[in-house]
Structure formats: C-alpha cells, structure tokens
Design a protein around this motif. Sequence first.
Motif, PDB file in Angstrom:
ATOM      1  N   ALA A  71      52.902  26.882  36.142  1.00 29.93           N
ATOM      2  CA  ALA A  71      52.127  26.521  37.328  1.00 29.93           C
ATOM      3  C   ALA A  71      52.406  27.499  38.477  1.00 29.93           C
ATOM      4  N   PHE A  72      53.654  27.911  38.626  1.00 32.51           N
ATOM      5  CA  PHE A  72      54.004  28.869  39.684  1.00 32.51           C
ATOM      6  C   PHE A  72      53.301  30.211  39.461  1.00 32.51           C
ATOM      7  N   LEU A  73      53.314  30.692  38.234  1.00 32.48           N
ATOM      8  CA  LEU A  73      52.626  31.952  37.932  1.00 32.48           C
ATOM      9  C   LEU A  73      51.119  31.830  38.109  1.00 32.48           C
ATOM     10  N   MET A  74      50.569  30.668  37.783  1.00 33.34           N
ATOM     11  CA  MET A  74      49.124  30.460  37.978  1.00 33.34           C
ATOM     12  C   MET A  74      48.765  30.471  39.457  1.00 33.34           C
ATOM     13  N   VAL A  75      49.648  29.915  40.313  1.00 35.45           N
ATOM     14  CA  VAL A  75      49.395  29.956  41.756  1.00 35.45           C
ATOM     15  C   VAL A  75      49.325  31.405  42.244  1.00 35.45           C
ATOM     16  N   ILE A  76      50.248  32.233  41.775  1.00 38.34           N
ATOM     17  CA  ILE A  76      50.249  33.649  42.175  1.00 38.34           C
ATOM     18  C   ILE A  76      48.990  34.355  41.680  1.00 38.34           C
ATOM     19  N   GLN A  77      48.662  34.167  40.396  1.00 35.93           N
ATOM     20  CA  GLN A  77      47.497  34.850  39.827  1.00 35.93           C
ATOM     21  C   GLN A  77      46.202  34.386  40.474  1.00 35.93           C
ATOM     22  N   MET A  78      46.046  33.075  40.635  1.00 34.19           N
ATOM     23  CA  MET A  78      44.824  32.540  41.225  1.00 34.19           C
ATOM     24  C   MET A  78      44.664  32.968  42.684  1.00 34.19           C
ATOM     25  N   SER A  79      45.781  33.054  43.416  1.00 39.57           N
ATOM     26  CA  SER A  79      45.696  33.483  44.816  1.00 39.57           C
ATOM     27  C   SER A  79      45.245  34.939  44.913  1.00 39.57           C
ATOM     28  N   LEU A  80      45.707  35.778  43.990  1.00 38.46           N
ATOM     29  CA  LEU A  80      45.271  37.184  43.985  1.00 38.46           C
ATOM     30  C   LEU A  80      43.783  37.287  43.681  1.00 38.46           C
ATOM     31  N   TRP A  81      43.321  36.530  42.689  1.00 40.41           N
ATOM     32  CA  TRP A  81      41.892  36.536  42.373  1.00 40.41           C
ATOM     33  C   TRP A  81      41.071  35.988  43.537  1.00 40.41           C
ATOM     34  N   ALA A  82      41.581  34.932  44.162  1.00 38.63           N
ATOM     35  CA  ALA A  82      40.849  34.325  45.274  1.00 38.63           C
ATOM     36  C   ALA A  82      40.746  35.279  46.464  1.00 38.63           C
ATOM     37  N   GLN A  83      41.835  35.999  46.762  1.00 39.58           N
ATOM     38  CA  GLN A  83      41.801  36.957  47.865  1.00 39.58           C
ATOM     39  C   GLN A  83      40.789  38.070  47.602  1.00 39.58           C
ATOM     40  N   LYS A  84      40.753  38.529  46.367  1.00 38.00           N
ATOM     41  CA  LYS A  84      39.814  39.596  46.011  1.00 38.00           C
ATOM     42  C   LYS A  84      38.369  39.114  46.140  1.00 38.00           C
ATOM     43  N   LYS A  85      38.108  37.912  45.651  1.00 36.75           N
ATOM     44  CA  LYS A  85      36.746  37.384  45.745  1.00 36.75           C
ATOM     45  C   LYS A  85      36.385  37.031  47.190  1.00 36.75           C
ATOM     46  N   HIS A  86      37.374  36.583  47.961  1.00 35.02           N
ATOM     47  CA  HIS A  86      37.131  36.238  49.358  1.00 35.02           C
ATOM     48  C   HIS A  86      36.692  37.464  50.157  1.00 35.02           C
ATOM     49  N   LYS A  87      37.278  38.622  49.867  1.00 37.06           N
ATOM     50  CA  LYS A  87      36.877  39.850  50.548  1.00 37.06           C
ATOM     51  C   LYS A  87      35.429  40.215  50.230  1.00 37.06           C
ATOM     52  N   LEU A  88      35.033  39.991  48.983  1.00 33.91           N
ATOM     53  CA  LEU A  88      33.630  40.249  48.630  1.00 33.91           C
ATOM     54  C   LEU A  88      32.706  39.284  49.352  1.00 33.91           C
ATOM     55  N   TYR A  89      33.119  38.025  49.443  1.00 35.73           N
ATOM     56  CA  TYR A  89      32.310  37.037  50.162  1.00 35.73           C
ATOM     57  C   TYR A  89      32.188  37.404  51.646  1.00 35.73           C
ATOM     58  N   LEU A  90      33.258  37.936  52.252  1.00 38.78           N
ATOM     59  CA  LEU A  90      33.209  38.311  53.662  1.00 38.78           C
ATOM     60  C   LEU A  90      32.194  39.427  53.909  1.00 38.78           C
ATOM     61  N   LYS A  91      32.062  40.335  52.961  1.00 45.30           N
ATOM     62  CA  LYS A  91      31.087  41.410  53.111  1.00 45.30           C
ATOM     63  C   LYS A  91      29.656  40.905  52.986  1.00 45.30           C
ATOM     64  N   ARG A  92      29.449  39.907  52.131  1.00 45.05           N
ATOM     65  CA  ARG A  92      28.082  39.440  51.859  1.00 45.05           C
ATOM     66  C   ARG A  92      27.680  38.248  52.726  1.00 45.05           C
ATOM     67  N   PHE A  93      28.627  37.361  53.015  1.00 40.72           N
ATOM     68  CA  PHE A  93      28.311  36.130  53.755  1.00 40.72           C
ATOM     69  C   PHE A  93      29.278  35.967  54.924  1.00 40.72           C
ATOM     70  N   TYR A  94      29.385  36.964  55.781  1.00 40.81           N
ATOM     71  CA  TYR A  94      30.412  36.933  56.818  1.00 40.81           C
ATOM     72  C   TYR A  94      30.319  35.703  57.729  1.00 40.81           C
ATOM     73  N   PRO A  95      29.154  35.387  58.306  1.00 43.74           N
ATOM     74  CA  PRO A  95      29.139  34.245  59.238  1.00 43.74           C
ATOM     75  C   PRO A  95      29.542  32.928  58.595  1.00 43.74           C
ATOM     76  N   GLU A  96      29.252  32.758  57.302  1.00 42.19           N
ATOM     77  CA  GLU A  96      29.524  31.486  56.653  1.00 42.19           C
ATOM     78  C   GLU A  96      30.946  31.379  56.113  1.00 42.19           C
ATOM     79  N   VAL A  97      31.591  32.525  55.870  1.00 41.75           N
ATOM     80  CA  VAL A  97      32.891  32.519  55.195  1.00 41.75           C
ATOM     81  C   VAL A  97      34.040  32.854  56.136  1.00 41.75           C
ATOM     82  N   ARG A  98      33.755  33.395  57.309  1.00 37.43           N
ATOM     83  CA  ARG A  98      34.820  33.948  58.152  1.00 37.43           C
ATOM     84  C   ARG A  98      35.851  32.910  58.561  1.00 37.43           C
TER      85      ARG A  98
END
Length: 363
Positions: A326-353
């Motif tokens: 579970a600890f390793l999954m938290v680390i891996q999922m957080s890295l994936w989430a951060q990467k996807k969040h940056k893409l969302y900020l570029k495409r949907f900035y007002p809604e995701v900021r």
Amino acid sequence: MHRRQKPSAPEHKRDLAAHGGALSMSHNDTRSFFNFSQLVLSAGHLKSPPVLKHSKITYFEVEILDVQSKKQICIVDKIPPSSTILDVKHKFHKACPQWYPSRVGLQLERNGPYLKDSINIQSLAVSSIITLYFTDLGQQVGWTTFFLTEYTGPLLIYLLFYIRLSTIYDQAESTKNFRHPVVHLACFCHCLHYIRHLLETLFVHKFSGGHTPLKNMIKGCAFYWGFTSWIAYYINHPRYTPPSFGHRQVSFAALAFLMCEAGNHFINVALAHQNHSGNKACFPSPTYNPFTWLFLLVSCPNYTYEVGSWISFTVMTQTLPAGIFAFLMVIQMSLWAQKKHKLYLKRFYPEVRRKAAMIPIIF
C-alpha cells in the motif's frame, strides 16, 4: 407661276440608283452587324478563357537515419501530404521487414521526443525532404495484453495460496488450524479488485492501438505477482493471527474497501464516457452519482480510490506485506497523478487550478 421641272430620264435613274444603293448598303450593314452579334453571343467571351492547369500533388521524401551512428538506413519516397507518422512507419516496415511499425521510434531530433503516430507529416516539413531519426524500441505488446497479463496473475496466484497447496504449507498444520473469517473476506476482496480491473480492461477502457515495450510488462508482472505471492502467503498461512481490534476493525475496513472499489469503477466509467463522446473540451464534472463528487476536490480521483482500497485492505488484514505494498502504491499513484495533473492544468486551467492531484492538500 414657275413650274417645277421634272428631271430628265437619265438623271432620274441616276438619282434612284444612288438612293437605292445607299438603302441597300445600310441594309447590308445592319444584317452584317446582326450576324456578327449572333456569332459573338454563340461563341461566348471574345477573350479566350484561361487554360486550366492540373494541380500537382507534392510528395515528400523521408530520410531515416540511425539515431546512434547517423547513418542512412533508407529513404521512404512518394509520401503524400495527408500521410501520418504511422503511414511512414508502415512504408519503412516494407523497406526493412525486421522492424514492424510498433517497434519503430521516430524522432525529429536525436534527443527529441518520439513522434506520435497521429502527427501529420506535412506539419514537420520544411522542404520536400524530411529527416527523421530511428530508434529500435524493442519487442512490443499491446496495452490490452499488458493489463490482462498483469491482472490475471495476481488473481490466480492468490487463489493458489488460498487453497493451501501442500507444496506451499505444511499439510498437517493446514488441516488442524481453523481459518478466521477475515481470511475468506480478504480472498473475496482481493479477487474482486482484480476481476474489476480485468472487466474494465475488456469493456470500459478503450486503448487507441498503442504499444509498450515487453520489458515494461515484465517489470509490472514481477511487481504485482511478487507482492501478491508475499501478501497471500501471510494471510493464508495456518498460523495467521486476526487483526487486533477484531470484528469491528475488519468490518469497518471491508466497508471502506468496497466503497473505494465502487468509486474507482464509477470514476473510470465517467472518464471512459467522456473519451467515447469525444467531448474533451472540458474537465469531467461530478454527476448525480455521489462517488463522482470527488472530482470537486481532486483531478485524479481514480488514483485516490485505488490507494484507498489498498489502505483499507491493509487495515482489514493487518499484515506487513500488505502495508508495504500500500505504501509503494501511494508513491506510484501520486507520481502518476502529478503527471496527469500537469496535463490537466495545460488543457483545463480554470477548472483544475484549485484542485489537488490525488489527495486534497497533501498531493
């Protein structure tokens, strides 16, 4: 009184001839002008129309160089402007059959990113000759094969430990010791988790024909299969001890696990529905389903629910291997989430900021 004298016969004929000639000449001029007008109208414009030139399609030539040695491998010619990188890969495969399209990586620059298959070749052209660098990506597998293999292994491996094979546990201890109800509940929850993943891979997620290196699938299988064996060994062991707080701890954790599984499923369905409808102009919004309300707080709620499932499973079984996983999954999922969040900020900035990536405030 003066009488008007009649002209003599010769003069009279001369006058009539002159007058008649003038009339006949005027009449002939009118007929000639009329005939000329008719000719012009029937022929069209006096100026001859311009000759239509046949439009010539410009073809491109793609020079493919080795990314390491910069040596020319081949030249792919007669590439229409409407072609894509995938079309170039197919023609490159015909010239070099040992490299099939999914194994070919093409770059515009040696250290640049790999070009996507959907990129139009005309958008890369500066002249009629385009230079691309080739990299052998190695043996590839499809994403559907990747996920089916990765998720089928844990499902079968856990069941092998659950039935307590004689090659794994001591048969005498297996028959003597009573199994605590949490052992059966853990098997149910673990199987439910991976069955959901398999069904979503087949019927919910749509993969656009992409591929991934075979070595990535081997790494993923080693991670999931290895941790499943470790977790299942301890939970199904004849000497396994139940959680410290007994039935209350198990019930609470099992309820949280089922809620996270349901939330993960509904989030994946919402994301898949957005992709199928083609409406990618806005960020996914919550619906009447309360499990989708997490979109109000985070941009990647599917990762939030995934992590919640494994934390709940750890609390329910109270085993060290499950906690490490579970600890390793938290680390891996957080890295994936951060990467996807940056893409969302570029495409949907007002809604995701104002949203977090995976866990409010923390990530």
